[in-house]
Design an enzyme around this catalytic site. Structure first.
Site, short mmCIF file in Angstrom:
data_model
loop_
_atom_site.label_atom_id
_atom_site.label_comp_id
_atom_site.label_asym_id
_atom_site.label_seq_id
_atom_site.Cartn_x
_atom_site.Cartn_y
_atom_site.Cartn_z
N ARG A 106 0.84 -1.20 0.00
CA ARG A 106 0.00 0.00 0.00
C ARG A 106 0.87 1.25 0.00
NH1 ARG A 106 -3.62 -1.42 5.15
NH2 ARG A 106 -1.63 -2.38 5.72
N LYS A 150 1.71 2.06 7.25
CA LYS A 150 2.03 1.26 8.42
C LYS A 150 3.01 1.97 9.35
CE LYS A 150 0.74 -2.06 9.57
NZ LYS A 150 -0.43 -2.22 10.47
N TYR A 209 -0.90 4.67 10.50
CA TYR A 209 -1.27 3.71 11.54
C TYR A 209 -0.07 3.51 12.46
CZ TYR A 209 -5.45 2.28 8.93
OH TYR A 209 -6.67 2.26 8.30
N HIS A 245 -0.65 1.82 16.14
CA HIS A 245 -0.94 0.66 17.00
C HIS A 245 0.11 0.53 18.11
CE1 HIS A 245 -4.19 -0.66 14.41
NE2 HIS A 245 -3.39 -0.59 13.36
N GLU A 302 -5.70 5.04 13.61
CA GLU A 302 -6.64 4.15 14.28
C GLU A 302 -7.33 4.77 15.48
OE1 GLU A 302 -2.65 3.27 16.26
OE2 GLU A 302 -3.37 3.64 14.22
N ASP A 314 -2.22 -6.80 15.61
CA ASP A 314 -1.42 -5.58 15.70
C ASP A 314 -1.74 -4.78 16.97
OD1 ASP A 314 -3.94 -4.82 14.89
OD2 ASP A 314 -3.31 -3.90 13.01
#
Length: 371
Positions: free
Chosen positions: A15, A74, A93, A95, A117, A269
């Site tokens: 991505r 990510k 993101y 996490h 998120e 994750d």
């Protein structure tokens, strides 16, 4: 604002943080976008597409990271930590509940880290998590069906069964977005499906979607203990925003599953809700423990980047435009975007992340601590 778009380096992460169309929208508002060459190739976007959209192409990641704001998909990998610096805005993101070393590195640098998120809509939804949750939920059944094949180490079960042969059983822990989408796919394949959830209102809503095609069960240790041994495919779909997912399935309970059954935990994750499941990668997606195939790839949507990148950009672009126009001042006028701020000026500012790392929360950025 100057915006950087580096190439993703997580294992088989194809991505990209911005599509050429998103770059064009930014350029039309007077912002400059620096794109690392090859950043969009895995999603089907060529360097020439970015150039035509108004981006400046650079060969190295360092230049892309040297802009005012970096947009990614990510969480940064350890080799990218040296790019962190004070006053840089990072939008991706994160996490962090499962990433102690990354949390410490963000604090040490003084970077402004905004996590997709935890950005929150006015109605409490998580608008930047939802599109990837939809994809991950659908993929969980797609991958599960594959790894149930005998050649992949599974039981050799066809989820839809056959006339005269019972279908496979899919047990889904959690009836949120991921669980709902997983159930849609499993029902479509003809599997027997159970969803287990704590929220009776959610269960009632799911009944309006599925009727009698899905068994909707109230969550509790006894119900989980009764359902897990029956599962050919067990899907973990539990999310506690910003926090580590609770462990719902113990190692002992995994041991009651039939050999060759498959476990996929979409919450991996965030630490995962199944004791025996650990993060894997698209290169090495599975391992066997207690005779059960475990799949723990944390970036599942990276397997379908053409779809996932566009779905993600549809959700993130309004926030990217707002940050590009106003910088961190955008947080003052958008409480939902402000909820995305996890680490700022060397401090953990998101309450859920502070609860996970209370020892780090009391530290001041400047040196790597507690890694």
């Amino acid at each position: 604002m100057r915006i950087g778009l580096p190439k993703e380096i997580k294992d088989q992460e194809f991505r990209v943080g911005l599509t050429p169309a998103a770059v064009q929208s930014l350029a039309q508002q007077g912002h400059s976008v620096v794109v690392q060459t090859g950043a969009g190739t895995g999603s089907g976007f060529e360097d020439s597409d970015y150039h035509a959209a108004g981006a400046t192409l650079v060969a190295d990641a360092a230049t892309a990271w040297s802009q005012d704001m970096v947009v990614k998909v990510k969480e940064p990998q350890p080799s990218e930590y040296d790019f962190f610096r004070r006053d840089l805005i990072l939008f991706t993101y994160l996490h962090l509940a499962a990433e102690r070393s990354l949390t410490a590195a963000l604090m040490a640098s003084g970077i402004e880290a905004i996590a997709y998120e935890t950005v929150t809509a006015a109605d409490g939804r998580l608008p930047l998590l939802t599109p990837m949750s939809v994809i991950a939920g659908r993929l969980s059944v797609q991958f599960g069906a594959r790894y149930l094949e005998r050649q992949q180490g599974g039981r050799g079960v066809l989820l839809g069964g056959m006339p005269g042969v019972a279908p496979g059983t899919v047990v889904i822990l959690g009836g949120g977005v991921v669980g709902t989408e997983a159930a849609k796919m499993a029902v479509g394949l003809g599997a027997r499906v159970q969803i287990i959830d704590l929220n009776v209102d959610r269960l009632a809503y799911l009944e309006t979607l599925f009727g009698s095609r899905v068994e909707l069960l109230y969550s509790g240790p006894a119900q989980i203990a009764a359902s897990v041994p029956q599962a050919d495919l067990l899907i973990g779909a539990v999310l506690v925003p910003g926090r580590k997912a609770p462990t719902l399935v113990s190692k002992a309970l995994v041991g009651t599953m039939r050999p060759g059954s498959v476990i996929i935990d979409v919450a991996v994750d965030q630490g995962g809700c199944i004791e025996t499941l650990r993060p894997t990668s698209h290169s090495q997606p599975t391992y066997v423990e207690q005779g059960v195939v475990h799949f723990g790839v944390p970036n599942m949507p990276g397997a379908v980047p053409w779809t996932a990148t566009q779905a993600l950009n549809n959700a993130t672009l309004p926030y990217v435009l707002k940050l590009a126009s106003k910088g961190l001042d955008a947080l003052a006028t958008d409480s939902g975007l402000a909820a995305g701020l996890n680490v700022s000026a060397g401090q953990i500012v998101h309450p859920a992340v502070r609860e996970v790392f209370p020892d780090l929360a009391g530290q001041t950025g400047g040196t790597l601590v507690g890694v």
